[in-house]
Scaffold this active site. Structure first.
Site, PDB file in Angstrom:
ATOM      1  N   LYS A  26       0.852  -1.192   0.000  1.00  0.00           N
ATOM      2  CA  LYS A  26       0.000   0.000   0.000  1.00  0.00           C
ATOM      3  C   LYS A  26       0.887   1.241   0.000  1.00  0.00           C
ATOM      4  O   LYS A  26       1.854   1.319   0.756  1.00  0.00           O
ATOM      5  CB  LYS A  26      -0.909  -0.004   1.232  1.00  0.00           C
ATOM      6  CG  LYS A  26      -1.922  -1.137   1.231  1.00  0.00           C
ATOM      7  CD  LYS A  26      -2.771  -1.094   2.494  1.00  0.00           C
ATOM      8  CE  LYS A  26      -3.750  -2.254   2.537  1.00  0.00           C
ATOM      9  NZ  LYS A  26      -4.801  -2.159   1.502  1.00  0.00           N
TER      10      LYS A  26
ATOM     11  N   GLU B 148      -5.661 -10.015   0.045  1.00  0.00           N
ATOM     12  CA  GLU B 148      -5.442 -11.093   1.020  1.00  0.00           C
ATOM     13  C   GLU B 148      -6.700 -11.460   1.791  1.00  0.00           C
ATOM     14  O   GLU B 148      -6.853 -12.597   2.249  1.00  0.00           O
ATOM     15  CB  GLU B 148      -4.312 -10.712   1.987  1.00  0.00           C
ATOM     16  CG  GLU B 148      -4.714  -9.906   3.216  1.00  0.00           C
ATOM     17  CD  GLU B 148      -5.307  -8.540   2.897  1.00  0.00           C
ATOM     18  OE1 GLU B 148      -6.160  -8.071   3.684  1.00  0.00           O
ATOM     19  OE2 GLU B 148      -4.932  -7.930   1.873  1.00  0.00           O
TER      20      GLU B 148
ATOM     21  N   ARG C 176      -9.800 -11.928   0.868  1.00  0.00           N
ATOM     22  CA  ARG C 176     -10.599 -12.993   0.252  1.00  0.00           C
ATOM     23  C   ARG C 176      -9.888 -14.343   0.349  1.00  0.00           C
ATOM     24  O   ARG C 176     -10.551 -15.390   0.363  1.00  0.00           O
ATOM     25  CB  ARG C 176     -10.956 -12.634  -1.185  1.00  0.00           C
ATOM     26  CG  ARG C 176      -9.825 -12.555  -2.174  1.00  0.00           C
ATOM     27  CD  ARG C 176     -10.197 -11.751  -3.406  1.00  0.00           C
ATOM     28  NE  ARG C 176     -10.221 -10.316  -3.119  1.00  0.00           N
ATOM     29  CZ  ARG C 176     -10.607  -9.399  -3.999  1.00  0.00           C
ATOM     30  NH1 ARG C 176     -10.991  -9.758  -5.210  1.00  0.00           N
ATOM     31  NH2 ARG C 176     -10.598  -8.119  -3.667  1.00  0.00           N
TER      32      ARG C 176
END
Length: 370
Positions: A152, A224, A226
């Site tokens: 991110k 991540e 899911r």
């Protein structure tokens, strides 16, 4: 509503142990609230409102705790203490146990920290005299999400301590059920871990095998949630519950579609769309539903595995993520997925005045009452 609002107002979450000096904390005005009624039905409603407020506060509080305190080990301690306090049965499935079971989707994410204390917490509420199948609550519990190798950027890692809010809602939901003394059995399954960057972390292009045998081509390590939910949904649905309801801070697409005033709802049972929305209107925690039409599944076709983890570009990722998750719900099991777009709102939400809203606890119990 008065009792619910009073319960929300009676808590503050930035405690001195987490770095805020007592003399710098915001002054707290609410000291005493008196709610008086001679009507037993009204008193019961007041008590229910206060308990639901406490449940929402629990979800808010857990989201507020910094990640160096609420890491998987610290979270496990809190979960165990809450279960003991409220008479809930608690079982922990460690990452080593999950690996032996073949839960490759969960362990792919968890392996990013070689010293992880991650795993799945199984919590059971079995009220005396209860009949019928249990309702299963599933929660995404990423205590911190760096994005992994798809890291991110541009400040988007800030507030990722709140990426465990789905698990907080599921936990608070079952604690609230125990406090309300509901007559329906319930289970909560919390997938707790972190998404780290390390030489052991999972990577794009990997193919991993989930607990139900489905092979997954990894596209983006920041998807991540899911992955974690895939195996936890399989665990929960294998017990053939009456209904599975999962909560997760899953996609930015849900926020782009709805903003942060509503959350996104999905279900594999068409007749549940109306109750999902109606429970949102009644509870004040509003949910709008989206389709799981077969045409969306084509985007998840992989040339090297049974399914893609996600797509490579932009689009309705909240829908594709739900299509992906549906592959891990056992056949014949009713399922509702809530993508918690409204779990964070800078100005608070309705009765809630904090950024972390605890969205979902009140909606859940309103939905189950319908």
């Amino acid at each position: 509503a008065d009792a619910f609002g009073s319960a929300l107002a009676a808590r503050v979450f930035l405690m001195p142990i987490y770095g805020k000096r007592k003399d710098k904390q915001k002054a707290f005005r609410l000291e005493t609230v008196m709610l008086v009624s001679g009507n037993k039905k009204a008193l019961a409603a007041l008590e229910r409102g206060a308990i639901l407020g406490d449940g929402t506060n629990l979800a808010r509080e857990l989201a507020t705790i910094p990640p160096n305190h609420l890491h998987p080990s610290g979270y496990a301690t809190r979960i165990a203490a809450l279960c003991k306090e409220h008479g809930l049965k608690h079982k922990f499935h460690s990452n080593k146990e999950l690996k032996k079971m073949g839960a490759g989707a969960f362990t792919a994410v968890d392996q990013g920290n070689p010293e992880s204390d991650g795993g799945v917490h199984e919590i059971t509420y079995s009220p005396s005299g209860a009949k019928g199948k249990a309702v299963a609550l599933v929660g995404k519990g990423l205590c911190f999400d760096t994005g992994g190798y798809d890291v991110k950027i541009n400040g988007s890692m800030h507030t990722m301590k709140g990426d465990m809010q789905g698990s907080a809602v599921a936990l608070a939901g079952i604690v609230t059920a125990a406090r309300l003394k509901l007559k329906r059995p319930m289970k909560a399954w919390l997938g707790v871990t972190e998404n780290h960057i390390s030489p052991r972390a999972y990577k794009s292009d990997e193919v991993v095998t989930a607990l139900n045998g489905t092979t997954i081509e990894v596209i983006n390590t920041d998807a991540e949630g899911r992955m974690v939910l895939a195996d936890v949904l399989t665990l929960a649905s294998r017990e053939k519950p009456e209904l599975v309801v999962d909560f997760a801070t899953l996609t930015g697409a849900a926020v782009r579609a709805l903003g942060t005033k509503f959350s996104a709802g999905f279900t594999n049972v068409k007749k549940l769309h109306a109750p999902i929305v109606a429970a949102g209107v009644e509870s004040g925690e509003r949910v709008w539903t989206f389709p799981l039409d077969p045409t969306y599944f084509k985007a998840l076709e992989s040339k090297v595995a049974d399914t893609l983890q996600c797509t490579k570009g932009g689009g309705p990722d909240h829908i594709w993520a739900s299509c992906f998750l549906s592959k891990f719900v056992e056949k014949g099991v009713s399922w509702v997925h809530i993508d918690l777009a409204a779990s964070e709102n800078d100005d608070g939400l309705a009765h809630v005045d904090s950024m972390f809203t605890g969205f979902g606890v009140r909606w859940l119990h309103t939905f189950l009452d319908r």
